[in-house]
Motif scaffolding. Structure first.
Motif, PDB file in Angstrom:
ATOM      1  N   GLN A 265     -30.412  -8.061 -97.730  1.00  0.00           N
ATOM      2  CA  GLN A 265     -30.383  -6.611 -97.149  1.00  0.00           C
ATOM      3  C   GLN A 265     -31.013  -6.576 -95.762  1.00  0.00           C
ATOM      4  N   GLN A 266     -30.272  -5.858 -94.987  1.00  0.00           N
ATOM      5  CA  GLN A 266     -30.740  -5.481 -93.659  1.00  0.00           C
ATOM      6  C   GLN A 266     -30.844  -3.912 -93.326  1.00  0.00           C
ATOM      7  N   HIS A 267     -32.031  -3.786 -92.910  1.00  0.00           N
ATOM      8  CA  HIS A 267     -32.161  -2.000 -92.827  1.00  0.00           C
ATOM      9  C   HIS A 267     -31.423  -1.777 -91.582  1.00  0.00           C
ATOM     10  N   ALA A 268     -30.560  -0.678 -91.659  1.00  0.00           N
ATOM     11  CA  ALA A 268     -30.034  -0.172 -90.349  1.00  0.00           C
ATOM     12  C   ALA A 268     -29.601   1.263 -90.749  1.00  0.00           C
ATOM     13  N   GLU A 269     -29.307   1.900 -89.363  1.00  0.00           N
ATOM     14  CA  GLU A 269     -28.847   3.276 -89.378  1.00  0.00           C
ATOM     15  C   GLU A 269     -27.266   3.004 -88.900  1.00  0.00           C
ATOM     16  N   ILE A 270     -26.413   3.592 -89.671  1.00  0.00           N
ATOM     17  CA  ILE A 270     -25.000   3.702 -89.385  1.00  0.00           C
ATOM     18  C   ILE A 270     -24.632   5.215 -89.088  1.00  0.00           C
ATOM     19  N   THR A 271     -23.786   5.431 -88.039  1.00  0.00           N
ATOM     20  CA  THR A 271     -23.236   6.599 -87.468  1.00  0.00           C
ATOM     21  C   THR A 271     -21.600   6.578 -87.681  1.00  0.00           C
TER      22      THR A 271
ATOM     23  N   VAL B 281     -21.729  11.813 -89.381  1.00  0.00           N
ATOM     24  CA  VAL B 281     -22.595  11.604 -90.508  1.00  0.00           C
ATOM     25  C   VAL B 281     -23.424  10.477 -89.860  1.00  0.00           C
ATOM     26  N   VAL B 282     -24.719  10.423 -90.082  1.00  0.00           N
ATOM     27  CA  VAL B 282     -25.784   9.372 -89.938  1.00  0.00           C
ATOM     28  C   VAL B 282     -26.333   8.875 -91.303  1.00  0.00           C
ATOM     29  N   LEU B 283     -26.102   7.874 -91.429  1.00  0.00           N
ATOM     30  CA  LEU B 283     -26.708   7.029 -92.874  1.00  0.00           C
ATOM     31  C   LEU B 283     -27.803   5.980 -92.380  1.00  0.00           C
ATOM     32  N   SER B 284     -29.007   6.117 -93.176  1.00  0.00           N
ATOM     33  CA  SER B 284     -30.168   5.051 -92.972  1.00  0.00           C
ATOM     34  C   SER B 284     -30.308   4.372 -94.432  1.00  0.00           C
ATOM     35  N   GLY B 285     -30.238   3.133 -94.390  1.00  0.00           N
ATOM     36  CA  GLY B 285     -30.555   2.427 -95.504  1.00  0.00           C
ATOM     37  C   GLY B 285     -30.015   1.046 -95.319  1.00  0.00           C
ATOM     38  N   TYR B 286     -29.525   0.208 -96.128  1.00  0.00           N
ATOM     39  CA  TYR B 286     -29.306  -1.171 -96.142  1.00  0.00           C
ATOM     40  C   TYR B 286     -27.907  -1.622 -96.298  1.00  0.00           C
ATOM     41  N   VAL B 287     -27.658  -2.692 -95.371  1.00  0.00           N
ATOM     42  CA  VAL B 287     -26.292  -3.281 -95.675  1.00  0.00           C
ATOM     43  C   VAL B 287     -26.636  -4.775 -96.261  1.00  0.00           C
ATOM     44  N   PHE B 288     -25.603  -5.574 -96.715  1.00  0.00           N
ATOM     45  CA  PHE B 288     -25.762  -6.615 -97.317  1.00  0.00           C
ATOM     46  C   PHE B 288     -24.771  -7.697 -96.461  1.00  0.00           C
TER      47      PHE B 288
END
Length: 75
Positions: free
Chosen positions: A15-21, A26-33
């Motif tokens: 898991q890598q923590h990231a903010e995605i726009t 919409v802006v999402l903050s969380g984790y990508v794999f």
């Protein structure tokens, strides 16, 4: 009923923590794999059109990569 087989050739993910726009703002903050030896940009540039994302509330989203306009990693 057949027994379930575990894929021994599975590539481990981290898991890598990231903010995605997204393109709608919409802006999402969380984790990508991503694969243990890969970067987020490698995931974004592969041929799979969707990617899983888990937000801060542990909700799983399947994001269409073509809707992503910005990724800000926090690592």
């Amino acid at each position: 009923m057949r027994p379930v087989q575990i894929n021994q050739h599975r590539i481990p993910k981290i898991q890598q923590h990231a903010e995605i726009t997204l393109s709608d703002g919409v802006v999402l903050s969380g984790y990508v794999f991503v694969e243990a030896t890969a970067r987020i940009q490698d995931l974004l540039n592969d041929d799979v059109p969707f990617m899983p994302f888990i937000d801060r509330d542990d909700v799983v989203h399947l994001l269409n990569k073509s809707a992503i306009v910005r990724v800000r990693p926090f690592d």
